[in-house]
Design a protein around this motif. Sequence first.
Motif, PDB file in Angstrom:
ATOM      1  N   ARG A 141       0.851  -1.208   0.000  1.00  0.00           N
ATOM      2  CA  ARG A 141       0.000   0.000   0.000  1.00  0.00           C
ATOM      3  C   ARG A 141       0.885   1.255   0.000  1.00  0.00           C
ATOM      4  O   ARG A 141       0.591   2.225  -0.693  1.00  0.00           O
ATOM      5  N   ILE A 145       0.713   4.240  -2.763  1.00  0.00           N
ATOM      6  CA  ILE A 145       0.497   5.652  -2.428  1.00  0.00           C
ATOM      7  C   ILE A 145       1.644   6.485  -3.014  1.00  0.00           C
ATOM      8  O   ILE A 145       1.430   7.532  -3.631  1.00  0.00           O
ATOM      9  N   GLY A 174      -5.587   6.558   3.723  1.00  0.00           N
ATOM     10  CA  GLY A 174      -4.564   5.697   3.134  1.00  0.00           C
ATOM     11  C   GLY A 174      -4.957   5.194   1.761  1.00  0.00           C
ATOM     12  O   GLY A 174      -4.623   4.072   1.384  1.00  0.00           O
ATOM     13  N   GLN A 293      -0.547  10.054  11.610  1.00  0.00           N
ATOM     14  CA  GLN A 293      -1.176   9.283  10.536  1.00  0.00           C
ATOM     15  C   GLN A 293      -0.682   7.840  10.502  1.00  0.00           C
ATOM     16  O   GLN A 293      -1.440   6.907  10.276  1.00  0.00           O
ATOM     17  N   GLU A 294       0.614   7.684  10.760  1.00  0.00           N
ATOM     18  CA  GLU A 294       1.176   6.337  10.752  1.00  0.00           C
ATOM     19  C   GLU A 294       0.609   5.522  11.911  1.00  0.00           C
ATOM     20  O   GLU A 294       0.247   4.355  11.753  1.00  0.00           O
ATOM     21  N   ALA A 297      -2.917   4.608  11.008  1.00  0.00           N
ATOM     22  CA  ALA A 297      -2.995   3.590   9.955  1.00  0.00           C
ATOM     23  C   ALA A 297      -2.706   2.213  10.534  1.00  0.00           C
ATOM     24  O   ALA A 297      -3.382   1.225  10.218  1.00  0.00           O
TER      25      ALA A 297
END
Length: 560
Positions: A141, A145, A174, A293-294, A297
């Motif tokens: 993924r 991205i 994501g 964000q990480e 996710a």
Amino acid sequence: MTTMSNTRRGLPLTSSRIEKIFPKLTPAQIDRIAAHGRIRSVQPGEVLIEQGDTSVPFFVVITGELEIVRPFDAYETLVTVHGSGEFTGEVNMLSGRRSFFRARATKPGKVIELDHQQMLTLVQTDAELSDILMRAFILRRVELIAAGVGDIILIGSTYCASTLRIKEFLMRNGHPYSYIDLECDPDVQNLLDSFKISASEIPVLICRGQLALRNPSNQQIADCLGFNESVDQTHVRDLVVIGAGPSGLAAAVYGASEGLDVLVLETSSPGGQAGSSSKIENYLGFPTGITGQELAARAYLQAQKFGAHMLIAKATRLICDRKPYVIEFENGARISTRTVVIATGAQYRKLPLENLSRFEGAGVYYGATFVEAQLCGGEEVIVVGGGNSAGQAAVFLAQTAKRVYMLVRSAGLAASMSRYLIRRIENSPTITLRPQTEIVALEGDNHLNSAYWRNGRTGQTEKHEISHIFVMTGADPNTHWLNGCMALDSKGFIKTGPDLLPEDLGAAGWPLTRPPYLLETSLPGVFAVGDVRGGSIKRVASAVGEGSIAISFIHKVLQE
Ligand SMILES: Cc1cc2nc3c(=O)[nH]c(=O)nc-3n(C[C@H](O)[C@H](O)[C@H](O)COP(=O)(O)OP(=O)(O)OC[C@H]3O[C@@H](n4cnc5c(N)ncnc54)[C@H](O)[C@@H]3O)c2cc1C
């Protein structure tokens, strides 16, 4: 960018960890997977997965070859080719969301096929394979991205607030996408013409080469991408978690991993406020920090691995006069549940300026992530606020901005900010602190170009030609939709456990002989966790802790 070795066909990769992205399984591992599914033959040209399919099967190649392609119009882009010992899939394999790509056999051969549920059982029960598969899915993924290869194209403009909103929605969910900028791309007109779109209608989202959405809302994007399709909305859940910030995601991970049937509702994207943090450095276990964000996710994937479902939808009403409880969404749909965790957090406070809304997303931002930092590299910026989130934003933006002005209403930072951040701000030559200072006016046409600030001590007002302001001035609770179902404190935060006084319980008609559990609201079986809860510590770790703790009491409620 390193390109793939000659032996591997497909998209170039940004990472050199090819053996982790496309691992070759050992014969013993393949045998263990085969025990969960069935072995079948495939013929050249046979399509095993079509772009747009949901809950797609998982394939391991025993012999032969599978190519993964992205169809667009009459063309196909080769994404990768899986040979013997390799397997298909990326993050959507866990969520059951639509496949970005088409998978087709190119040679006669044999594959192992696992349906979506068999695949989830495999990653939940086989620790070694779970490690290999989850890592490969995540890294694939990340590559998609980075390459901007998915099933959608966004046509927009750098100067447009809605383009920024859509980019953020996609990034924080994501979801890989190709971006074409009206200002910079000479070929954009051909694409617009082919979908009969005029330049004034941007931003436009083209889904799977077919549907063109003009300035879509987040809900329309979620519908178009099929985010909500794989979720059965008809049966009564054990637990509905409302809000997918750190507290809601923690409740989802613990609830699902302990066998509860969990559904999470989220208005926009997983991560909540923490998702907009450029770097969280005080969360246990991440000594070098982690972007919000990480963290979001990873937690989101973890919840899905254990079988939690996620809907991108806004809860607008809790129907609390009957059991099971019913939660109503913005579009009128309803879902029933035995227990509820409210994890809706808080909403950013805005500057009291008349024309503020004109510049939101066009010079005024409420988060400082990589997306915003890209917009203002080499320029002067303002950060408003004296709390930790403002401090982090200033330190982060100082890496790329020419100058960061930090405006605070108080005389200094000591009362409101962690010591480590104050030290970094003091040591940064790029950050200028302006105490006792407030923004009093904004100017600009389509985009902010000037800000006026006033010093409260001297009364002096200055004009600065600055196009980017980051507002980090705290938040109010997201509880307006609860409609009097439970006791709130004077600021609108939800009261729980020992904070509920006998008069609160009396007014709410508490029907049980036992008192509310820790984190339980004045409505039995409804819990509140994280920033939305009265008296909460506004931190990621406490939010995660509360989300996890609530689950142990939910087990007790479900047994009552
Ligand atoms: C920029 C920034 C930086 C920060 N940095 C740090 C840090 O370094 N360390 C630290 O410990 N803390 C930090 N914090 C604080 C921390 O992020 C919060 O305490 C934490 O995110 C709270 O988690 P939560 O799950 O309770 O709520 P939130 O994170 O606010 O999440 C609530 C979620 O609920 C959703 N929602 C709201 N209403 C509805 C509805 N009606 N229906 C469906 N969904 C809904 C929202 O969209 C949101 O995703 C930071 C905060 C910000 C803003």
